[in-house]
Write a protein that holds these residues in place. Sequence first.
Motif, mmCIF file in Angstrom:
data_model
loop_
_atom_site.group_PDB
_atom_site.id
_atom_site.type_symbol
_atom_site.label_atom_id
_atom_site.label_comp_id
_atom_site.label_asym_id
_atom_site.label_seq_id
_atom_site.Cartn_x
_atom_site.Cartn_y
_atom_site.Cartn_z
ATOM 1 N N PHE A 88 1.019 -0.690 -0.021
ATOM 2 C CA PHE A 88 -0.421 0.236 0.133
ATOM 3 C C PHE A 88 1.067 1.100 0.066
ATOM 4 O O PHE A 88 0.689 2.241 -1.023
ATOM 5 C CB PHE A 88 -1.212 0.377 0.826
ATOM 6 C CG PHE A 88 -1.941 1.144 1.401
ATOM 7 C CD1 PHE A 88 -2.970 1.016 0.251
ATOM 8 C CD2 PHE A 88 -1.834 1.972 2.652
ATOM 9 C CE1 PHE A 88 -3.438 2.609 0.419
ATOM 10 C CE2 PHE A 88 -2.255 3.096 2.199
ATOM 11 C CZ PHE A 88 -3.157 3.471 2.025
ATOM 12 N N ILE A 89 1.798 1.532 0.736
ATOM 13 C CA ILE A 89 2.721 2.468 1.038
ATOM 14 C C ILE A 89 3.609 2.341 0.071
ATOM 15 O O ILE A 89 3.923 3.690 -0.629
ATOM 16 C CB ILE A 89 3.471 2.293 2.218
ATOM 17 C CG1 ILE A 89 3.073 1.949 3.169
ATOM 18 C CG2 ILE A 89 4.595 3.535 2.700
ATOM 19 C CD1 ILE A 89 1.935 3.033 3.812
ATOM 20 N N LEU A 92 1.214 4.061 -2.846
ATOM 21 C CA LEU A 92 1.258 5.465 -2.578
ATOM 22 C C LEU A 92 2.624 6.682 -3.297
ATOM 23 O O LEU A 92 2.890 7.648 -3.902
ATOM 24 C CB LEU A 92 1.112 6.020 -1.001
ATOM 25 C CG LEU A 92 -0.493 5.783 -0.587
ATOM 26 C CD1 LEU A 92 -0.571 6.023 0.815
ATOM 27 C CD2 LEU A 92 -1.303 6.054 -1.482
ATOM 28 N N LEU A 93 3.964 5.783 -2.924
ATOM 29 C CA LEU A 93 4.941 6.182 -2.925
ATOM 30 C C LEU A 93 5.122 6.159 -4.623
ATOM 31 O O LEU A 93 6.479 6.777 -5.186
ATOM 32 C CB LEU A 93 5.552 5.859 -2.950
ATOM 33 C CG LEU A 93 6.397 6.005 -0.608
ATOM 34 C CD1 LEU A 93 7.260 6.017 -0.350
ATOM 35 C CD2 LEU A 93 6.505 7.612 -0.417
ATOM 36 N N ARG A 95 4.904 7.343 -7.655
ATOM 37 C CA ARG A 95 4.341 8.935 -7.855
ATOM 38 C C ARG A 95 4.984 9.710 -8.067
ATOM 39 O O ARG A 95 5.714 9.314 -6.798
ATOM 40 C CB ARG A 95 2.594 9.535 -7.812
ATOM 41 C CG ARG A 95 2.659 9.547 -6.490
ATOM 42 C CD ARG A 95 1.132 9.598 -5.931
ATOM 43 N NE ARG A 95 0.605 8.409 -5.418
ATOM 44 C CZ ARG A 95 -0.904 7.894 -5.554
ATOM 45 N NH1 ARG A 95 -1.457 8.673 -6.421
ATOM 46 N NH2 ARG A 95 -1.173 7.151 -5.545
ATOM 47 N N LYS A 96 5.066 10.748 -8.175
ATOM 48 C CA LYS A 96 5.788 11.884 -8.670
ATOM 49 C C LYS A 96 5.116 12.912 -7.714
ATOM 50 O O LYS A 96 4.632 13.911 -7.270
ATOM 51 C CB LYS A 96 5.948 13.598 -9.848
ATOM 52 C CG LYS A 96 6.261 12.578 -10.655
ATOM 53 C CD LYS A 96 5.966 13.182 -12.216
ATOM 54 C CE LYS A 96 6.886 12.324 -13.491
ATOM 55 N NZ LYS A 96 5.996 11.790 -13.818
ATOM 56 N N LEU A 97 6.131 12.515 -5.986
ATOM 57 C CA LEU A 97 6.312 13.276 -4.629
ATOM 58 C C LEU A 97 7.095 14.099 -4.322
ATOM 59 O O LEU A 97 8.179 13.742 -4.582
ATOM 60 C CB LEU A 97 5.488 12.031 -4.032
ATOM 61 C CG LEU A 97 4.134 11.538 -3.866
ATOM 62 C CD1 LEU A 97 3.752 10.567 -2.791
ATOM 63 C CD2 LEU A 97 3.415 13.041 -3.916
ATOM 64 N N LYS A 98 6.932 15.020 -3.775
ATOM 65 C CA LYS A 98 7.741 15.410 -2.832
ATOM 66 C C LYS A 98 7.838 14.702 -1.635
ATOM 67 O O LYS A 98 7.337 14.407 -1.141
ATOM 68 C CB LYS A 98 7.362 17.262 -2.784
ATOM 69 C CG LYS A 98 8.009 18.086 -3.773
ATOM 70 C CD LYS A 98 7.877 19.070 -3.057
ATOM 71 C CE LYS A 98 8.088 20.565 -4.429
ATOM 72 N NZ LYS A 98 6.810 21.118 -4.447
ATOM 73 N N GLY A 99 8.987 14.536 -1.633
ATOM 74 C CA GLY A 99 10.067 14.397 -0.260
ATOM 75 C C GLY A 99 9.866 12.217 -0.159
ATOM 76 O O GLY A 99 10.078 11.986 0.664
ATOM 77 N N PHE A 103 10.504 9.941 2.894
ATOM 78 C CA PHE A 103 9.415 8.216 2.974
ATOM 79 C C PHE A 103 10.456 7.165 3.017
ATOM 80 O O PHE A 103 10.177 6.584 4.285
ATOM 81 C CB PHE A 103 8.749 8.587 2.617
ATOM 82 C CG PHE A 103 7.654 9.834 2.945
ATOM 83 C CD1 PHE A 103 7.008 10.622 4.086
ATOM 84 C CD2 PHE A 103 7.100 10.886 1.882
ATOM 85 C CE1 PHE A 103 6.269 10.997 3.962
ATOM 86 C CE2 PHE A 103 6.397 11.739 2.450
ATOM 87 C CZ PHE A 103 6.176 11.988 4.008
ATOM 88 N N ARG A 104 11.317 6.928 1.801
ATOM 89 C CA ARG A 104 11.557 5.573 1.700
ATOM 90 C C ARG A 104 13.131 5.930 2.591
ATOM 91 O O ARG A 104 12.721 4.498 3.244
ATOM 92 C CB ARG A 104 12.515 5.514 0.140
ATOM 93 C CG ARG A 104 13.128 4.235 -0.682
ATOM 94 C CD ARG A 104 13.605 4.205 -1.382
ATOM 95 N NE ARG A 104 14.797 5.157 -1.418
ATOM 96 C CZ ARG A 104 15.985 5.048 -2.851
ATOM 97 N NH1 ARG A 104 15.010 4.680 -3.535
ATOM 98 N NH2 ARG A 104 16.705 5.643 -1.988
ATOM 99 N N GLY A 107 11.074 4.813 6.098
ATOM 100 C CA GLY A 107 10.586 3.367 5.988
ATOM 101 C C GLY A 107 11.872 2.764 6.247
ATOM 102 O O GLY A 107 11.139 1.332 6.440
ATOM 103 N N LEU A 173 8.885 -2.957 1.475
ATOM 104 C CA LEU A 173 8.813 -1.678 1.005
ATOM 105 C C LEU A 173 9.638 -1.116 -0.253
ATOM 106 O O LEU A 173 9.160 -0.472 -1.616
ATOM 107 C CB LEU A 173 8.650 -0.174 1.616
ATOM 108 C CG LEU A 173 8.346 1.219 1.172
ATOM 109 C CD1 LEU A 173 6.779 1.128 0.729
ATOM 110 C CD2 LEU A 173 8.856 2.043 2.353
ATOM 111 N N VAL A 174 10.393 -1.180 0.085
ATOM 112 C CA VAL A 174 12.251 -0.576 -0.728
ATOM 113 C C VAL A 174 12.069 -1.964 -2.333
ATOM 114 O O VAL A 174 12.313 -1.751 -2.930
ATOM 115 C CB VAL A 174 13.317 -0.834 -0.550
ATOM 116 C CG1 VAL A 174 13.446 -0.014 0.543
ATOM 117 C CG2 VAL A 174 13.969 -1.998 0.255
ATOM 118 N N GLU A 198 -7.116 5.424 -11.615
ATOM 119 C CA GLU A 198 -6.118 5.266 -10.986
ATOM 120 C C GLU A 198 -6.435 3.593 -10.588
ATOM 121 O O GLU A 198 -5.727 2.524 -10.444
ATOM 122 C CB GLU A 198 -6.015 5.761 -9.910
ATOM 123 C CG GLU A 198 -4.471 5.581 -9.416
ATOM 124 C CD GLU A 198 -3.623 6.661 -8.436
ATOM 125 O OE1 GLU A 198 -4.380 8.017 -8.488
ATOM 126 O OE2 GLU A 198 -3.101 6.775 -7.992
#
Lengths: 291, 284
Positions: A88-89, A92-93, A95-99, A103-104, A107, A173-174, A198
């Motif tokens: 899930f995370i 969410l990650l 996409r083009k996100l700041k930060g 978070f990675r 995480g 996650l990674v 989406e």
Amino acid sequence: MHNSMKRSWFIVLGLLPALLVYTVFAILPILQSFYYSLMEWDGFSDMVFVGLDNFKELFQDELFWNSMKNNVLVVLASVLGQVPIALFIALLLNRKLKGLKFFRTIGFLPVVLSTVVISITWGLMYNFEDGLFNVFLRTVGLDALAQNWLGDTTWSMPSVLVTVIWQFIGLYLVIFMAALQNIPEEVLEAARMDGANEWTTTWKITLPMIWDTVIVAVILCISGSLKTFDLLYVMTNGGPAHSTEVMALYMFNQTFGQFQYGYGSAISVLIFAFSLLLIFVVTRLLGKKML
Amino acid sequence: MSRAIPLQTKKKWSIKRGLIYLVLSLFAIANAYPILWMMMNSFKSSKEFTVDQLGWPDQFVLDNYINAWNTANFGVLFGNSIYVTIVATLLTVFMGALASYCLARFSFKLNNIMHTYFVFGMLVPIHATLVPMFILMRDLGLLDTPVTLLFPYIAFHLPITIFILTSFMKAFPKDIEESAVMDGCGLFRIFWSIILPMSRPAIATVVILNLIYNWNEFSFALVLITDPMLKTLPLGLASFAGQYTTDYGAQMAGLTLSVLPIIAFYLFMEREIVRGMTAGAVKG
């Protein structure tokens, strides 16, 4: 002729050190645990051959079944907790996100910490008097919800499982983030052109495309959680009243606490067999579903 | 009218973004707060700890650190951990690279069998070997010596090391070595001055994996080491926490001391570490 002689010597000498250390200190012990499992032995006096008696006894040992049940709970919590949350995370990650990098980084942090540090820290957080959780509950006026998290047989296992899940979400996650990055942009672009939103894109395209990685994660998760030992040894040592005892811990306590080396080895053999079997079955099951 | 539509989609878009950031922030807090909590409280006096546990310390008190350092013998623990980690890593990677070179670059009768034999080690659960390992070490007279831990650490990390290195080395073209042989280069010389430098990315991965595994290892140390002068950090911390159960400040100071090097290493080499650990995880 001269050259190929030299070559053979080089190969022998090159492989020898690794082969020797690996054979003596990794393979030999496994074979020996099969051998010791057939013995009645306290580790010091003479061994007595008892055949499969240790295994017979083991199958009637309630504490062993209890430890296996707890181990299965750890496996289930890891597979059903770590994998979906990480997925899930990661989605969410993706996409083009700041930060994103922040978070990675945060995480993955728990993954590089030693299990001993994690156990002691979480043990302190679960402490009845001064632990983070109870202090927080009392601060916000929910005194009634404060529990003796690790000291109460009802709460000990759920509390431990929260830590177990927390420790390795970052790893999956990674892994998932890397898999998601490998999906070609054109495929998703095409889906969007066809008017897929989406939600549909995620279910119909993204997830099927990384399904192999999800399976690898599940298998890693199973084999990892069967090896759970350090965390529980330091946090609860299996207690209270065996409520958090897993197979490796039971093996350890039987062997080094009760000096039943043969019996402990029989448990080792079952851990080995059980993990190979479970990995085999899961690979088969999930592998078939894929086709 | 024509402006209303983009505005609306923009608004929807930002609510969704906001939700995503909210979830991600909660995740980040859940990950970082336990570590931060431990670090913050390691600087509080026991009085402040009982009054305010959740916030920043009023002033940074170092008493806990002095207590922890003196009672838990941290200097010795650090020294032992650094020694075991570095020596085991160097030996594992050197032996592993040499074996991988033989397996990846030469064809001989037992090549495939040998490779499978090494890689099988990744399936062996370490805990199933604790009992026989203890007995083996006892029989060899190696219990509680400065070299004890090197053997299991090397043996159990050779499989992943060899697995990653052989798959990397197999991809090299053969001509470089052939021309080196023509120039009269010895095989060890080729390994040392051509193959090793070319394998740098993979070597970096296995070095990182080994460093982190060895630095954090607990089970073998628990079974094989009892001498306080030979204990490693995880082992020393576990027994320290067991003995000083009521001195939270000192415990948290000890924990902070032991995680700072690994956190610094992690932040410094994050990309490499994530790549290495995931390669290790996926292949192991």
